[in-house]
Enzyme design. Sequence first.
Site, PDB file in Angstrom:
ATOM      1  N   HIS A 157       0.847  -1.194   0.000  1.00 20.62           N
ATOM      2  CA  HIS A 157       0.000   0.000   0.000  1.00 20.62           C
ATOM      3  C   HIS A 157       0.881   1.242   0.000  1.00 20.62           C
ATOM      4  O   HIS A 157       1.017   1.924   1.009  1.00 20.62           O
ATOM      5  CB  HIS A 157      -0.929  -0.002   1.214  1.00 20.62           C
TER       6      HIS A 157
ATOM      7  N   ASN B 139       4.938  -1.474   4.398  1.00 21.42           N
ATOM      8  CA  ASN B 139       5.342  -2.784   4.920  1.00 21.42           C
ATOM      9  C   ASN B 139       4.205  -3.799   4.913  1.00 21.42           C
ATOM     10  O   ASN B 139       4.180  -4.708   5.738  1.00 21.42           O
ATOM     11  CB  ASN B 139       5.924  -2.657   6.338  1.00 21.42           C
ATOM     12  N   HIS B 140       3.273  -3.639   3.979  1.00 20.61           N
ATOM     13  CA  HIS B 140       2.176  -4.591   3.806  1.00 20.61           C
ATOM     14  C   HIS B 140       2.498  -5.403   2.548  1.00 20.61           C
ATOM     15  O   HIS B 140       1.948  -5.161   1.476  1.00 20.61           O
ATOM     16  CB  HIS B 140       0.837  -3.866   3.662  1.00 20.61           C
ATOM     17  N   ILE B 141       3.380  -6.378   2.683  1.00 23.89           N
ATOM     18  CA  ILE B 141       3.937  -7.063   1.519  1.00 23.89           C
ATOM     19  C   ILE B 141       2.954  -8.107   1.012  1.00 23.89           C
ATOM     20  O   ILE B 141       2.574  -9.019   1.738  1.00 23.89           O
ATOM     21  CB  ILE B 141       5.275  -7.731   1.869  1.00 23.89           C
TER      22      ILE B 141
END
Length: 553
Positions: free
Chosen positions: A333, A486-488
């Site tokens: 995101h 950090n929303h992989i």
Amino acid sequence: MKKAPAPVFDSTGNATADVVVVGSGVVGAMVADRLVAQGHSVLVLEAGPRIDRAQAVENWRNMPFANRAGSDFQGLFAQSPLAPAPLYFPKNNYVHLTGPDGGGYAQGYLRVVGGTTWHWAASCWRHLPVDLKMQSTYGVGRDWPIGYDELEPYYCQAEEEMGVAGPQDPALQSPAERSRPYPMDMIPWGHGDRRFADVVNPYGYRSVPIPQARNVVPWQERPACCGNNNCQPICPIGAMYNGIHHVQRAEARGAQVLAEAVAYKVDTDGNNRLTAVHWYDSARRSHRASARAFVFACNGVETPRLLLLAANAANPRGIANSSDQVGRNMMDHSGFHCTFLASEPIWTGRGPAQSSCLVGPRDGWFRSQYSANKIILNNISRVAAATTQALKLGLVGRALDEEIRRRAAYGVDLSISLEPLPDPNNRLTLSETRRDGHGLACPDIRYDVGDYVRRGAEESHKQLRHIGELFGAVEFEITDKLNANNHIMGGTLMGADPKDSVVDGDCRAHDHANLWLPGGGAMPSASVVNSTLSMVALGLKSADAVLRALRQE
């Protein structure tokens, strides 16, 4: 508590277990706990070291001001030189980023026992039902091979496992499609959250409580949240959930977790079933773990990297990669920040780091043309930012103190997230030149958010300028560079067709009947909300599939 049988080790350090789980973050730990609870021997291989919570808290207390002001959420945690993670204080070159928006994909994850939830915001959002049907509804992106009704029971289980506090009023839920209430009521809002909602809600922005994996009452041996406000980088009292809780629970039930155990190679048989995973220990010695079933839950970067590293004669493009989709469709995101000084005190900084979010722009027919967004009112104390700004004014003494206080009270920081679409050209590959401490190829990632996100960013800028007007904003700024959240996601995409996906609706690899790849990597659509709860729900669904497969043998 009756323990499951332990994995068996021979004199050379090789192991045998019913299940080998690679990765001890929130997904791997929860999968391991569910499997060992059913009496199966479970071995967990974690590339990184063990973390001592008390030492990490002390490291945070003693962190230099520049690191604090720069949101250094990595530096207080121990790192293994043999299993590096991407660092930015100082920056290392473990992940090499290229492409039009490569800098916006600078992920900040940990490789430690318990995973990156040591330093997360604990936001536990669900996808909307329509988020799983982007192609059939809006003509963009991809559909999931499962529906919301199949995932919803696992959302409930994930919320229960992590102890999620959320609003019980359906009018404050996003989405409201739920079969059970939240395990506990929402974290109480501070003044800033209430005032912000009062001002923006009449204009359709819809500020709602963020469901959070932190508790308002003691929960599973965790104390109630007392509002320390430094959930990132670490909750000092352990009220916030992190993966270490399920690591410890799995160990108490008989699972064995090996720290600094770097998986790098896979053996397969004539039916392309996995027979063993090889790993290096901290002395660089190689060992082999045999099992009936394997779960790779390293994260959305490390899982595709391992699959590519482990290519063998039967799988020359990589494990689970007959579709050539491993490492493709990387998503996050990507977002930016909006800051200003309001015309009235907002008083952020009391309670958790984030408690309220504007979800009005989360869904609508506009998604056929441009991305949705969500706008979080950051509740992190503004003192560090206010101090940095006041010092630049050249103030000293009482004038400096008063200006810091004013800016901390009136300051607003909004964190905006945008919704990417899967793009096979956004790709992780193995470096031809860079190696880690074990001599294994480091990841290269090429990333472009695409015009869908760029158009969404333009629309969100309009919304932010309007919000600024509502608050009489001065020193109104929108950052011009995208930041990672950090929303992989992506990298091991889920789908019904083995020709254009890596796993099925249970996160089971199309190419290997006894390999599961749960977590963010499997998600075909990103929605616009934090991915952790969906990752965990997929992990729990996968664990049930593993149990069914073991019973059928």
